[in-house]
Design a protein around this motif. Structure first.
Motif, mmCIF file in Angstrom:
data_model
loop_
_atom_site.group_PDB
_atom_site.id
_atom_site.type_symbol
_atom_site.label_atom_id
_atom_site.label_comp_id
_atom_site.label_asym_id
_atom_site.label_seq_id
_atom_site.Cartn_x
_atom_site.Cartn_y
_atom_site.Cartn_z
ATOM 1 N N ILE A 13 -13.191 0.469 19.413
ATOM 2 C CA ILE A 13 -14.069 1.624 20.113
ATOM 3 C C ILE A 13 -14.189 0.824 21.419
ATOM 4 C CG2 ILE A 13 -16.190 2.604 19.813
ATOM 5 C CD1 ILE A 13 -16.196 2.442 16.838
ATOM 6 N N ALA A 14 -14.218 1.669 22.584
ATOM 7 C CA ALA A 14 -14.423 1.389 23.965
ATOM 8 C C ALA A 14 -15.853 1.572 24.165
ATOM 9 C CB ALA A 14 -13.583 2.050 24.755
ATOM 10 N N PRO A 15 -16.673 1.064 24.650
ATOM 11 C CA PRO A 15 -17.871 1.360 25.118
ATOM 12 C C PRO A 15 -18.109 2.428 26.076
ATOM 13 C CG PRO A 15 -17.200 -0.755 26.402
ATOM 14 C CD PRO A 15 -16.003 -0.352 25.368
ATOM 15 N N ALA A 16 -19.119 3.147 26.016
ATOM 16 C CA ALA A 16 -19.332 4.504 26.688
ATOM 17 C C ALA A 16 -20.022 3.900 28.076
ATOM 18 C CB ALA A 16 -20.417 5.381 26.139
ATOM 19 N N LEU A 17 -19.239 4.102 29.201
ATOM 20 C CA LEU A 17 -19.794 3.389 30.394
ATOM 21 C C LEU A 17 -20.783 4.440 31.050
ATOM 22 C CD1 LEU A 17 -16.384 2.114 31.939
ATOM 23 C CD2 LEU A 17 -18.157 0.756 30.455
ATOM 24 N N GLN A 18 -21.679 4.000 31.716
ATOM 25 C CA GLN A 18 -22.916 4.634 32.254
ATOM 26 C C GLN A 18 -22.192 5.414 33.258
ATOM 27 O OE1 GLN A 18 -26.267 2.782 33.741
ATOM 28 N NE2 GLN A 18 -27.456 4.399 34.053
ATOM 29 N N ARG A 19 -22.615 6.656 33.765
ATOM 30 C CA ARG A 19 -21.921 7.411 34.708
ATOM 31 C C ARG A 19 -23.164 8.246 35.534
ATOM 32 N NH1 ARG A 19 -18.597 4.156 34.804
ATOM 33 N NH2 ARG A 19 -16.374 4.694 34.257
ATOM 34 N N ALA A 20 -23.064 8.394 36.643
ATOM 35 C CA ALA A 20 -23.868 8.909 37.480
ATOM 36 C C ALA A 20 -23.872 10.424 37.432
ATOM 37 C CB ALA A 20 -24.072 8.801 39.166
ATOM 38 N N ARG A 21 -24.894 11.299 37.517
ATOM 39 C CA ARG A 21 -24.969 12.748 37.359
ATOM 40 C C ARG A 21 -26.068 12.997 38.431
ATOM 41 N NH1 ARG A 21 -21.241 11.514 35.051
ATOM 42 N NH2 ARG A 21 -20.293 12.236 33.103
ATOM 43 N N GLY A 22 -25.724 14.139 38.976
ATOM 44 C CA GLY A 22 -26.994 14.716 39.903
ATOM 45 C C GLY A 22 -26.543 16.003 40.203
ATOM 46 N N VAL A 23 -27.698 16.682 40.296
ATOM 47 C CA VAL A 23 -27.594 18.365 40.472
ATOM 48 C C VAL A 23 -28.742 18.587 41.552
ATOM 49 C CG1 VAL A 23 -28.110 20.527 39.745
ATOM 50 C CG2 VAL A 23 -27.123 19.075 38.417
ATOM 51 N N GLY A 24 -28.571 19.206 42.752
ATOM 52 C CA GLY A 24 -29.465 19.656 43.769
ATOM 53 C C GLY A 24 -29.226 21.105 44.211
ATOM 54 N N ARG A 25 -30.328 21.820 44.177
ATOM 55 C CA ARG A 25 -30.144 23.335 44.371
ATOM 56 C C ARG A 25 -31.379 23.695 45.488
ATOM 57 N NH1 ARG A 25 -29.090 23.968 38.608
ATOM 58 N NH2 ARG A 25 -31.135 24.741 38.304
ATOM 59 N N ILE A 26 -31.064 24.425 46.470
ATOM 60 C CA ILE A 26 -32.140 24.899 47.441
ATOM 61 C C ILE A 26 -31.928 26.341 47.691
ATOM 62 C CG2 ILE A 26 -30.704 24.061 49.260
ATOM 63 C CD1 ILE A 26 -33.457 23.239 50.796
ATOM 64 N N ALA A 27 -33.046 27.013 47.878
ATOM 65 C CA ALA A 27 -32.932 28.582 48.337
ATOM 66 C C ALA A 27 -33.728 28.753 49.376
ATOM 67 C CB ALA A 27 -32.879 29.549 47.225
ATOM 68 N N THR A 28 -33.727 29.818 50.277
ATOM 69 C CA THR A 28 -34.453 29.762 51.461
ATOM 70 C C THR A 28 -34.864 31.432 51.410
ATOM 71 O OG1 THR A 28 -32.835 30.820 52.991
ATOM 72 C CG2 THR A 28 -33.102 28.642 52.916
ATOM 73 N N LYS A 29 -36.008 31.577 52.210
ATOM 74 C CA LYS A 29 -36.550 32.777 52.446
ATOM 75 C C LYS A 29 -37.099 32.939 53.842
ATOM 76 C CE LYS A 29 -41.164 31.326 50.922
ATOM 77 N NZ LYS A 29 -42.191 31.838 49.885
ATOM 78 N N GLN A 30 -37.297 34.139 54.248
ATOM 79 C CA GLN A 30 -37.571 34.530 55.688
ATOM 80 C C GLN A 30 -39.130 34.845 55.937
ATOM 81 O OE1 GLN A 30 -34.901 33.055 57.198
ATOM 82 N NE2 GLN A 30 -35.401 34.130 58.860
ATOM 83 N N GLY A 31 -39.733 34.327 56.730
ATOM 84 C CA GLY A 31 -41.244 34.720 57.079
ATOM 85 C C GLY A 31 -41.548 34.263 58.702
ATOM 86 N N ASN A 32 -42.081 35.377 59.314
ATOM 87 C CA ASN A 32 -42.586 35.125 60.746
ATOM 88 C C ASN A 32 -41.548 34.538 61.441
ATOM 89 O OD1 ASN A 32 -45.270 35.888 59.932
ATOM 90 N ND2 ASN A 32 -45.629 33.931 59.047
ATOM 91 N N ASN A 64 -27.763 11.083 47.478
ATOM 92 C CA ASN A 64 -27.090 10.608 46.082
ATOM 93 C C ASN A 64 -27.870 9.148 46.037
ATOM 94 O OD1 ASN A 64 -25.567 9.710 44.071
ATOM 95 N ND2 ASN A 64 -23.870 9.403 45.211
ATOM 96 N N THR A 65 -28.701 9.222 45.260
ATOM 97 C CA THR A 65 -29.374 7.834 44.824
ATOM 98 C C THR A 65 -28.741 6.990 44.095
ATOM 99 O OG1 THR A 65 -30.669 8.767 42.935
ATOM 100 C CG2 THR A 65 -31.730 8.909 45.173
ATOM 101 N N ALA A 66 -27.619 7.100 43.787
ATOM 102 C CA ALA A 66 -26.519 6.406 42.984
ATOM 103 C C ALA A 66 -25.998 5.286 43.872
ATOM 104 C CB ALA A 66 -25.631 7.157 42.249
ATOM 105 N N GLY A 67 -25.993 5.538 45.212
ATOM 106 C CA GLY A 67 -25.246 4.617 46.234
ATOM 107 C C GLY A 67 -23.955 5.013 46.591
ATOM 108 N N GLY A 68 -23.346 5.920 45.998
ATOM 109 C CA GLY A 68 -21.937 6.225 45.857
ATOM 110 C C GLY A 68 -21.287 6.828 44.643
ATOM 111 N N ILE A 69 -19.876 6.977 44.590
ATOM 112 C CA ILE A 69 -19.233 7.687 43.588
ATOM 113 C C ILE A 69 -18.100 6.877 42.917
ATOM 114 C CG2 ILE A 69 -18.033 9.819 42.899
ATOM 115 C CD1 ILE A 69 -19.451 11.209 45.582
#
Length: 283
Positions: A13-32, A64-69
């Motif tokens: 059984i091969a060990p499960a290696l730790q992998r980086a996961r990241g999600v970022g979402r942004i939305a804007t609106k208009q004002g003045n 990306n706080t993991a420092g790379g991919i």
């Protein structure tokens, strides 16, 4: 590696290696008369920061706080710009794609622009290291009258270390739509073939390359911008511009990352909505 013995055979059984996961979402609106933050979501190694600027546009920095991919990592970014808004997206530093012993690392970006909005997609360069495997995907949905300036640039190894990342693998796919109609599609692939690096019709010995795409509101605007850029491009530089319909495409190659920046920075300044680049782009 763990070995488990059963009555008939030994199961490894091969060990499960730790992998980086990241999600970022942004939305804007208009004002003045300014583009402001509407919603923000971040998870895992995907972070978004909003520096203070003196511009009516909103600037967001993807981190990306993991420092790379590396193999098996997955980053997902998405942004939605309100009608008549202006959003600038950049990265804190160059993204790094490190050696992979298995799967591709994946970066997926989805951008949505409302009517009359403008988005500057300005990530800094991606550095491919030896034996790296990276798959990128960029999907953009644009409403009527929206405009876009986007760049993706790649460095094959680090200049200072004399690296060439000859065995790096890259898959890069773009799909740009306006009102659901596909207006631009391209796919780039590096397959660790020496001919890709040497061929005059491909990289011709260069170790840095970039594609800049500008989608104008009308074909006439794209043609005018193309003529303007051609007049300012340096003679003898491996850079060219073409316009088809509302699309303006600029492709550039250079032997080093610094030489590539000298080619593309003046182009980006002409095409961005603000007429300038984020401070993080300044060396």
């Amino acid at each position: 590696m763990v070995a488990v013995k059963s009555a008939q055979k030994e199961i490894v059984i091969a060990p499960a290696l730790q992998r980086a996961r990241g999600v970022g979402r942004i939305a804007t609106k208009q004002g003045n008369g300014r583009t402001r933050l509407d919603t923000l979501f971040q998870e895992g190694c995907g972070k978004i920061r909003l520096p203070n600027t003196h511009s009516p546009s909103l600037e967001a920095v993807l981190i990306n706080t993991a420092g790379g991919i590396t193999g098996g990592d997955h980053l997902s970014w998405s942004a939605e710009v309100a009608p008549d808004g202006h959003l600038v997206l950049t990265t804190q530093a160059c993204e790094r794609s490190y050696r992979s012993t298995g799967d591709f690392g994946r970066v997926e970006t989805r951008l949505q622009l409302g009517a009359g909005a403008h988005l500057d997609w300005l990530p800094q360069e991606t550095i491919l290291f030896a034996a790296s495997k990276l798959a990128r995907k960029l999907d953009v949905d644009m409403a009527e009258g929206a405009t876009l300036t986007a760049i993706e640039s790649v460095l094959l190894g680090r200049d200072a270390m004399g690296e060439d990342a000859a065995d790096a693998l890259l898959r890069d796919n773009w799909r740009i739509r306006r009102n659901g109609r596909l207006i631009h599609a391209e796919a780039t692939a590096l397959r660790a073939d020496p001919a890709e690096r040497r061929s005059l019709s491909l990289l011709a010995g260069n170790r840095a390359f970039a594609t800049v795409l500008h989608v104008a509101a009308t074909p006439d605007q794209a043609e005018a911008l193309c003529a303007q850029l051609r007049a300012m491009l340096p003679e003898g530089g491996a850079i060219g511009a073409s316009a088809t319909g509302e699309r303006l495409v600029v492709r550039a190659m250079a032997p080093t990352g610094l030489a590539l920046r000298r080619l593309i920075v003046p182009v980006l300044i002409e095409l961005t909505g603000a007429g300038s680049l984020p401070r993080l782009w300044h060396l």
